[in-house]
Design a protein around this motif. Structure first.
Motif, mmCIF file in Angstrom:
data_model
loop_
_atom_site.group_PDB
_atom_site.id
_atom_site.type_symbol
_atom_site.label_atom_id
_atom_site.label_comp_id
_atom_site.label_asym_id
_atom_site.label_seq_id
_atom_site.Cartn_x
_atom_site.Cartn_y
_atom_site.Cartn_z
ATOM 1 N N PHE A 359 11.189 6.205 9.646
ATOM 2 C CA PHE A 359 10.366 7.311 10.128
ATOM 3 C C PHE A 359 9.303 7.623 9.071
ATOM 4 C CE2 PHE A 359 14.125 7.445 12.566
ATOM 5 C CZ PHE A 359 13.912 8.195 13.708
ATOM 6 N N ARG A 360 8.035 7.624 9.474
ATOM 7 C CA ARG A 360 6.926 7.862 8.553
ATOM 8 C C ARG A 360 5.971 8.913 9.112
ATOM 9 N NH1 ARG A 360 6.684 3.907 4.652
ATOM 10 N NH2 ARG A 360 7.886 2.017 5.072
ATOM 11 N N GLU A 361 5.310 9.602 8.207
ATOM 12 C CA GLU A 361 4.268 10.552 8.567
ATOM 13 C C GLU A 361 2.952 10.047 7.992
ATOM 14 O OE1 GLU A 361 1.693 13.372 9.584
ATOM 15 O OE2 GLU A 361 3.722 13.211 10.405
ATOM 16 N N PHE A 362 1.934 9.893 8.846
ATOM 17 C CA PHE A 362 0.656 9.324 8.429
ATOM 18 C C PHE A 362 -0.415 10.380 8.163
ATOM 19 C CE2 PHE A 362 2.905 5.809 10.220
ATOM 20 C CZ PHE A 362 2.455 4.696 9.522
ATOM 21 N N ALA A 363 -0.078 11.646 8.380
ATOM 22 C CA ALA A 363 -1.021 12.725 8.073
ATOM 23 C C ALA A 363 -0.414 13.580 6.962
ATOM 24 C CB ALA A 363 -1.311 13.529 9.330
ATOM 25 N N ASP A 364 -0.613 14.878 7.042
ATOM 26 C CA ASP A 364 -0.121 15.764 5.986
ATOM 27 C C ASP A 364 1.027 16.654 6.451
ATOM 28 O OD1 ASP A 364 -2.059 14.864 4.168
ATOM 29 O OD2 ASP A 364 -3.555 16.221 5.020
ATOM 30 N N ALA A 365 1.545 16.396 7.630
ATOM 31 C CA ALA A 365 2.584 17.270 8.172
ATOM 32 C C ALA A 365 3.837 17.246 7.303
ATOM 33 C CB ALA A 365 2.927 16.853 9.601
ATOM 34 N N VAL A 366 4.435 18.412 7.139
ATOM 35 C CA VAL A 366 5.673 18.535 6.372
ATOM 36 C C VAL A 366 6.848 18.310 7.324
ATOM 37 C CG1 VAL A 366 7.112 20.076 4.992
ATOM 38 C CG2 VAL A 366 4.611 20.131 4.758
ATOM 39 N N LYS A 367 7.751 17.453 6.942
ATOM 40 C CA LYS A 367 8.902 17.154 7.785
ATOM 41 C C LYS A 367 10.147 17.893 7.292
ATOM 42 C CE LYS A 367 6.617 14.413 10.454
ATOM 43 N NZ LYS A 367 6.396 14.717 11.872
ATOM 44 N N HIS A 368 11.058 18.150 8.221
ATOM 45 C CA HIS A 368 12.271 18.909 7.931
ATOM 46 C C HIS A 368 13.494 18.131 8.405
ATOM 47 C CE1 HIS A 368 9.683 22.484 7.327
ATOM 48 N NE2 HIS A 368 9.007 22.006 8.366
ATOM 49 N N ARG A 399 1.590 12.071 -3.553
ATOM 50 C CA ARG A 399 1.463 10.815 -4.290
ATOM 51 C C ARG A 399 1.804 9.617 -3.401
ATOM 52 N NH1 ARG A 399 4.304 12.082 -8.356
ATOM 53 N NH2 ARG A 399 6.315 11.264 -7.690
ATOM 54 N N GLU A 400 2.907 9.731 -2.646
ATOM 55 C CA GLU A 400 3.288 8.619 -1.781
ATOM 56 C C GLU A 400 2.259 8.392 -0.680
ATOM 57 O OE1 GLU A 400 7.044 7.355 1.072
ATOM 58 O OE2 GLU A 400 7.435 8.433 -0.797
ATOM 59 N N THR A 401 1.701 9.458 -0.147
ATOM 60 C CA THR A 401 0.682 9.320 0.887
ATOM 61 C C THR A 401 -0.552 8.621 0.338
ATOM 62 O OG1 THR A 401 1.458 11.305 2.037
ATOM 63 C CG2 THR A 401 -0.769 10.564 2.524
ATOM 64 N N LYS A 402 -0.945 8.965 -0.888
ATOM 65 C CA LYS A 402 -2.109 8.317 -1.484
ATOM 66 C C LYS A 402 -1.839 6.845 -1.761
ATOM 67 C CE LYS A 402 -5.318 8.294 -5.353
ATOM 68 N NZ LYS A 402 -5.828 8.952 -6.577
ATOM 69 N N TRP A 403 -0.671 6.550 -2.317
ATOM 70 C CA TRP A 403 -0.375 5.182 -2.742
ATOM 71 C C TRP A 403 -0.027 4.266 -1.571
ATOM 72 C CZ3 TRP A 403 2.919 5.540 -7.890
ATOM 73 C CH2 TRP A 403 2.106 6.071 -8.903
ATOM 74 N N LEU A 404 0.562 4.843 -0.509
ATOM 75 C CA LEU A 404 0.999 4.015 0.619
ATOM 76 C C LEU A 404 0.220 4.274 1.907
ATOM 77 C CD1 LEU A 404 4.895 4.220 0.212
ATOM 78 C CD2 LEU A 404 3.335 2.497 -0.700
#
Length: 454
Positions: A359-368, A399-404
Motif C-alpha cells: 500500500f502506497r501513497e503518492f501524494a501528501d495524504a496522512v495514513k492511519h 523524505r521517503e516521498t522525495k526519495w521514492l
C-alpha cells in the motif's frame, strides 16, 4: 567450528546456544516467532536498530559495521553462538557475514556479498560473462559534470552504487531531470554518506573498482518489461533455484504494488529466467546462503536483463513460499546458518498462489491504522492474512516521498487457491479496511483504484 565459550562451566550448561538475528524486520519477527517452538534448543537473540525511527536511527551517525561486530563478539563471549543471520540489505547482511566469518560459522562469503552489493562492480562482471543480459551502463559521482559523466543515451535509470529500498532510484528522460534529481540538501548528503559508510569502509580494502559506494550508476532503460525475482540458495558451493516471484508495479510508476508467487509466466519462460539468475549468482562467486535476483523479462522479445543480485533472503517473501510450497524461507535460512543440509518442498503448501500487497501513497495524504474493529474483522474473516503497518510521520514521510516519489504505509500478505481466488480475497479485504480515517462508504475503494492493473 565455533568460538569456545569462556563462561563459567556451571553456567554454560544452563544456557541454550544462540541464534543471533541482526537487524530483524517486522516480517522476520513474525516468521521467527512461528519457528521458535521448532528450534526450542536455541535462544533467538536480536541485535541492531531501526534505521527509520527516531531516536534509534540517530545511531546512523556513528555506526561502524566492524566495530558493531566486535562489540557483539565481546558481548556474547560467554555464550555459544550457533548461527548468525539477517535478511536486512543495508547493514544486516554485511554484519552477519563479518561475524559468522569471525566465529567460524556458515555464512555468505564476504567478497561475494560485497561484489553483489556494489552495483557497478557486479555490472562489470556480468558484462564480461553474461553480456546479452546487461544493459548499457556507466558510473558517476553525484557532483560530477553530468554532461560529460553520462556516456550512454537517455532515457536512463539512475540509482546509487550502494543503496537499498529503491532509495534515490529513478528514471531520468534527459539531463535536466537528472540534474534536479541530484540536487541534495546538506542533511540529505549526510544521510547518504552515513548509509554507505559502513559498506565503504569494508569494501575499500577488498574490492578493486574505480567507482566507489558514494557514486551513482546510470543504466539504459528497459521499456515495457515485466520485473521478476528469482529466489534460491547456495550450499557447499552449488547454486539451487527455489522459484520465481512476479513484481507488479503501480500503473505508470516503478513502485512495487505486489509481489506474487508463483510467477504467472509460462513454464518455459520461468525456466529461462531461473537459468540466467543461476549463472549470474555463480559469476560473483556466491557459494553459501540465500539470494534474490531481480530481472526484467520482455515478453515481446524474450529478452532477459539482470537488474541486481541481493545476497540475502528476501524476508518479505518468506511466508509466500511457506503458503505455496509448505516451508518458509526463514526455515531454510536456519538450515543453512546452522550448517545443516537443506531440503525444500515444492507445492506442498496450503495455497496455490500467495502475494505481498504493498500500500502506497503518492501524494501528501496522512495514513492511519485501520480501526480495531476492522483489523478484528480481517483476523476473523481471513485468519491466514497478515497486516503489516508501516505508517510514516512528518519528516520520514516527506523524505521517503522525495526519495521514492511516494511512501509505503502498509503490507498485506495473503493467499488463495489460485491467482483469481487470491485477487478476489484481496479485493474483499480492501473494501473493509480504511487507512484514511473516513467512514468506508464515503472513502474511495483501494480495490477500485488498483483493479484496472490486474
Amino acid at each position: 567450528m565455533r568460538t569456545p565459550s569462556v563462561a563459567h562451566p556451571s553456567l554454560t550448561g544452563l544456557m541454550k546456544p544462540i541464534i543471533l538475528v541482526v537487524f530483524a524486520q517486522e516480517y522476520d519477527d513474525l516468521a521467527i516467532a512461528s519457528l521458535e517452538a521448532t528450534y526450542d534448543d536455541y535462544e533467538f537473540v536480536r541485535e541492531g536498530f531501526d534505521l527509520f525511527t527516531f531516536p534509534e536511527n540517530a545511531r546512523l551517525l556513528w555506526f561502524d559495521a566492524e566495530r558493531f561486530v566486535n562489540r557483539l563478539q565481546r558481548k556474547y563471549r560467554g555464550r555459544e553462538i550457533a548461527a548468525v543471520t539477517s535478511t536486512q540489505e543495508q547493514f544486516g547482511a554485511l554484519t552477519a557475514s563479518l561475524l559468522s566469518a569471525k566465529l567460524g560459522l556458515p555464512g555468505t562469503p564476504l567478497l561475494a556479498l560485497l561484489t553483489a552489493q556494489h552495483k557497478f562492480l557486479a555490472r562489470q562482471i556480468h558484462k564480461k560473462l553474461l553480456p546479452e543480459h546487461v544493459p548499457p551502463f556507466c558510473g558517476f559521482r553525484y557532483d560530477a559534470d553530468i554532461s560529460k559523466a553520462i556516456t550512454i543515451d537517455y532515457p536512463i535509470f539512475v540509482k546509487p552504487v550502494k543503496a537499498a529500498f529503491s532509495v534515490l532510484a529513478t528514471r531520468c528522460n534527459d539531463e535536466v531531470v537528472l540534474g534536479k534529481h541530484l540536487k541534495f540538501r546538506v542533511w540529505e548528503k549526510i544521510i547518504i554518506k552515513r548509509l554507505t559508510s559502513p559498506f565503504r569502509r569494508v569494501s575499500s580494502r577488498l574490492l578493486a573498482c574505480e567507482i566507489d559506494a558514494d557514486c551513482f550508476i546510470a543504466e539504459g532503460c528497459v521499456e515495457g518489461a515485466l520485473q521478476v525475482c528469482v529466489d534460491g540458495y547456495a550450499h557447499a558451493g552449488e547454486v539451487h533455484v527455489l522459484g520465481t516471484v512476479d513484481s507488479l508495479m503501480y500503473p505508470g510508476t516503478t513502485s512495487f504494488m505486489r509481489f506474487e508467487y508463483p510467477s504467472q509466466l509460462s513454464a518455459d519462460h520461468v525456466a529461462k529466467l531461473e537459468s540466467v539468475a543461476k549463472r549470474a549468482v555463480e559469476a560473483i562467486g556466491f557459494t553459501h546462503g540465500l539470494f534474490n535476483v531481480e530481472l526484467f523479462f520482455d515478453a515481446n522479445t524474450d529478452r532477459i536483463t539482470i537488474i541486481e543480485i541481493n545476497p540475502r533472503m528476501a524476508g518479505q517473501f518468506s511466508d509466500l513460499y511457506e503458503r505455496v510450497d509448505g516451508k518458509s524461507l526463514w526455515a531454510l535460512e536456519l538450515d543453512l546458518a546452522l550448517g545443516k543440509t537443506p531440503t525444500f518442498p515444492h507445492r506442498e503448501g496450503r495455497f496455490g498462489s500467495a502475494a505481498s500487497f504493498v500500500f502506497r501513497e503518492f501524494a501528501d495524504a496522512v495514513k492511519h491504522a485501520p480501526p480495531a474493529d476492522q483489523q478484528q474483522w480481517l483476523a476473523q474473516t481471513y485468519p491466514d492474512a497478515r497486516l503489516f503497518l508501516d505508517l510514516k510521520h512528518a519528516t520520514s514521510r516527506a523524505r521517503e516521498t522525495k526519495w521514492l516519489g511516494n511512501y509505503r504505509y502498509a503490507l498485506i500478505h495473503m493467499g488463495g487457491k489460485d491467482h483469481d481466488d487470491m485477487m478476489s480475497r484481496f479485493g474483499h479485504v480492501c473494501e473493509h479496511l480504511d487507512f484514511d480515517g473516513n467512514t468506508l462508504p464515503e472513502a474511495p475503494s483501494l480495490w477500485q483504484i488498483l483493479r484496472r492493473s490486474f
